[in-house]
Design a protein around this motif. Structure first.
Motif, PDB file in Angstrom:
ATOM      1  N   PRO A 103       0.678  -1.151   0.082  1.00 21.41           N
ATOM      2  CA  PRO A 103      -0.033  -0.011  -0.078  1.00 21.41           C
ATOM      3  C   PRO A 103       0.847   1.214   0.009  1.00 21.41           C
ATOM      4  N   LEU A 104       1.926   1.272   0.327  1.00 18.46           N
ATOM      5  CA  LEU A 104       2.995   2.534   0.522  1.00 18.46           C
ATOM      6  C   LEU A 104       3.786   2.721  -0.858  1.00 18.46           C
ATOM      7  N   ALA A 105       3.459   1.596  -1.670  1.00 17.45           N
ATOM      8  CA  ALA A 105       4.256   1.939  -2.810  1.00 17.45           C
ATOM      9  C   ALA A 105       3.591   2.825  -3.858  1.00 17.45           C
ATOM     10  N   ALA A 106       4.213   4.214  -3.770  1.00 20.62           N
ATOM     11  CA  ALA A 106       3.440   5.283  -4.703  1.00 20.62           C
ATOM     12  C   ALA A 106       4.178   5.231  -5.967  1.00 20.62           C
ATOM     13  N   GLY A 107       3.579   5.615  -7.037  1.00 22.89           N
ATOM     14  CA  GLY A 107       4.278   5.676  -8.190  1.00 22.89           C
ATOM     15  C   GLY A 107       4.068   4.599  -8.960  1.00 22.89           C
ATOM     16  N   VAL A 108       3.134   3.502  -8.788  1.00 23.81           N
ATOM     17  CA  VAL A 108       3.310   2.131  -9.038  1.00 23.81           C
ATOM     18  C   VAL A 108       1.856   1.924  -9.580  1.00 23.81           C
ATOM     19  N   PHE A 109       1.984   1.264 -10.695  1.00 27.06           N
ATOM     20  CA  PHE A 109       0.556   0.869 -11.364  1.00 27.06           C
ATOM     21  C   PHE A 109       0.580  -0.860 -11.722  1.00 27.06           C
ATOM     22  N   TRP A 110      -0.333  -1.429 -11.225  1.00 28.78           N
ATOM     23  CA  TRP A 110      -0.172  -3.036 -11.057  1.00 28.78           C
ATOM     24  C   TRP A 110      -0.900  -3.536 -12.343  1.00 28.78           C
ATOM     25  N   ASP A 111      -0.170  -4.105 -13.346  1.00 25.47           N
ATOM     26  CA  ASP A 111      -0.900  -4.742 -14.319  1.00 25.47           C
ATOM     27  C   ASP A 111      -0.882  -6.230 -14.136  1.00 25.47           C
ATOM     28  N   GLY A 112      -1.878  -6.684 -13.305  1.00 25.36           N
ATOM     29  CA  GLY A 112      -2.148  -7.932 -12.704  1.00 25.36           C
ATOM     30  C   GLY A 112      -0.993  -8.086 -11.610  1.00 25.36           C
ATOM     31  N   LYS A 168       4.219  10.943  -4.916  1.00 24.27           N
ATOM     32  CA  LYS A 168       3.876  10.429  -5.861  1.00 24.27           C
ATOM     33  C   LYS A 168       4.865   9.678  -6.796  1.00 24.27           C
ATOM     34  N   THR A 169       6.117   9.777  -6.170  1.00 26.30           N
ATOM     35  CA  THR A 169       7.302   9.097  -7.012  1.00 26.30           C
ATOM     36  C   THR A 169       7.623   8.083  -6.230  1.00 26.30           C
ATOM     37  N   PHE A 170       7.998   6.934  -7.197  1.00 22.81           N
ATOM     38  CA  PHE A 170       8.065   5.533  -6.589  1.00 22.81           C
ATOM     39  C   PHE A 170       9.537   5.436  -5.663  1.00 22.81           C
ATOM     40  N   LYS A 171       9.256   4.843  -4.528  1.00 25.86           N
ATOM     41  CA  LYS A 171      10.559   4.785  -3.798  1.00 25.86           C
ATOM     42  C   LYS A 171      11.037   3.542  -3.412  1.00 25.86           C
ATOM     43  N   GLY A 172      10.035   2.538  -3.722  1.00 23.58           N
ATOM     44  CA  GLY A 172      10.218   1.201  -3.302  1.00 23.58           C
ATOM     45  C   GLY A 172       9.027   0.402  -2.836  1.00 23.58           C
ATOM     46  N   PHE A 173       8.906  -0.856  -2.620  1.00 25.15           N
ATOM     47  CA  PHE A 173       7.679  -1.574  -2.264  1.00 25.15           C
ATOM     48  C   PHE A 173       7.495  -1.470  -0.797  1.00 25.15           C
ATOM     49  N   VAL A 174       8.612  -1.336  -0.060  1.00 21.93           N
ATOM     50  CA  VAL A 174       8.497  -1.285   1.491  1.00 21.93           C
ATOM     51  C   VAL A 174       9.353  -0.253   2.079  1.00 21.93           C
TER      52      VAL A 174
END
Length: 163
Positions: free
Chosen positions: A100-109, A124-130
């Motif tokens: 939920p904290l992974a900003a700036g990512v869209f999931w395709d499946g 809104k910039t991706f910084k990581g998944f955790v």
């Protein structure tokens, strides 16, 4: 692979209870593929939703249909003492709740698609998944697993994801 979602599961619900709730004829993924994901609130560890991964869309739809037929007959589905509802979901929804904290990512499946940075909006910039704090806690749990009771659960390890 398709998922379905059981929202607002009771606190302390175990993976084995969710599998029993579905019935032995449900065609979920094999155990070694960790088909049950229990989403927990990040701060309080309150259980929220559970996602279950099925082999096919048809298998997931049949599980939801069986639930709806039972509701129409007046038999409310329950996990523990709480009535629950189920509905079809997607891999993208599961991944969004797992990270939920992974900003700036869209999931395709289940495939992450990193978005371009938004100038002037660093949140809104991706910084990581955790986060760094989550990674530190994960390392501590791996180094000293007895600190976390869920790892020594009699039913085996649970697929617990923080939210």
């Amino acid at each position: 692979m398709l998922t379905f979602n059981v929202p607002q599961i009771p606190f302390g619900t175990k993976r084995s209870e969710i599998i029993a709730f579905l019935g032995r004829n449900s065609k979920i993924l094999n155990d070694n593929q960790e088909p049950v994901h229990i989403i927990m609130e990040r701060v309080t560890s309150k259980t929220q939703d559970a996602y279950v991964e099925f082999m096919t869309l048809h298998d997931a739809a049949r599980a939801v249909e069986r639930h709806q037929i039972n509701v129409q007959k007046g038999r409310v589905s329950r996990l523990g003492d709480r009535p629950v509802d189920i509905y079809l979901s997607s891999q993208a929804a599961l991944m969004h709740d797992l990270f939920p904290l992974a900003a700036g990512v869209f999931w395709d499946g289940s495939k992450p698609i990193i978005q371009k940075p938004v100038e002037g909006q660093p949140w809104k910039t991706f910084k990581g998944f955790v986060t760094e704090e989550e990674m530190t806690m994960l390392v501590k749990h791996v180094e000293i697993p007895q600190r976390v009771s869920i790892f020594s659960d009699a039913d085996g390890p649970l697929a617990i994801e923080l939210r």
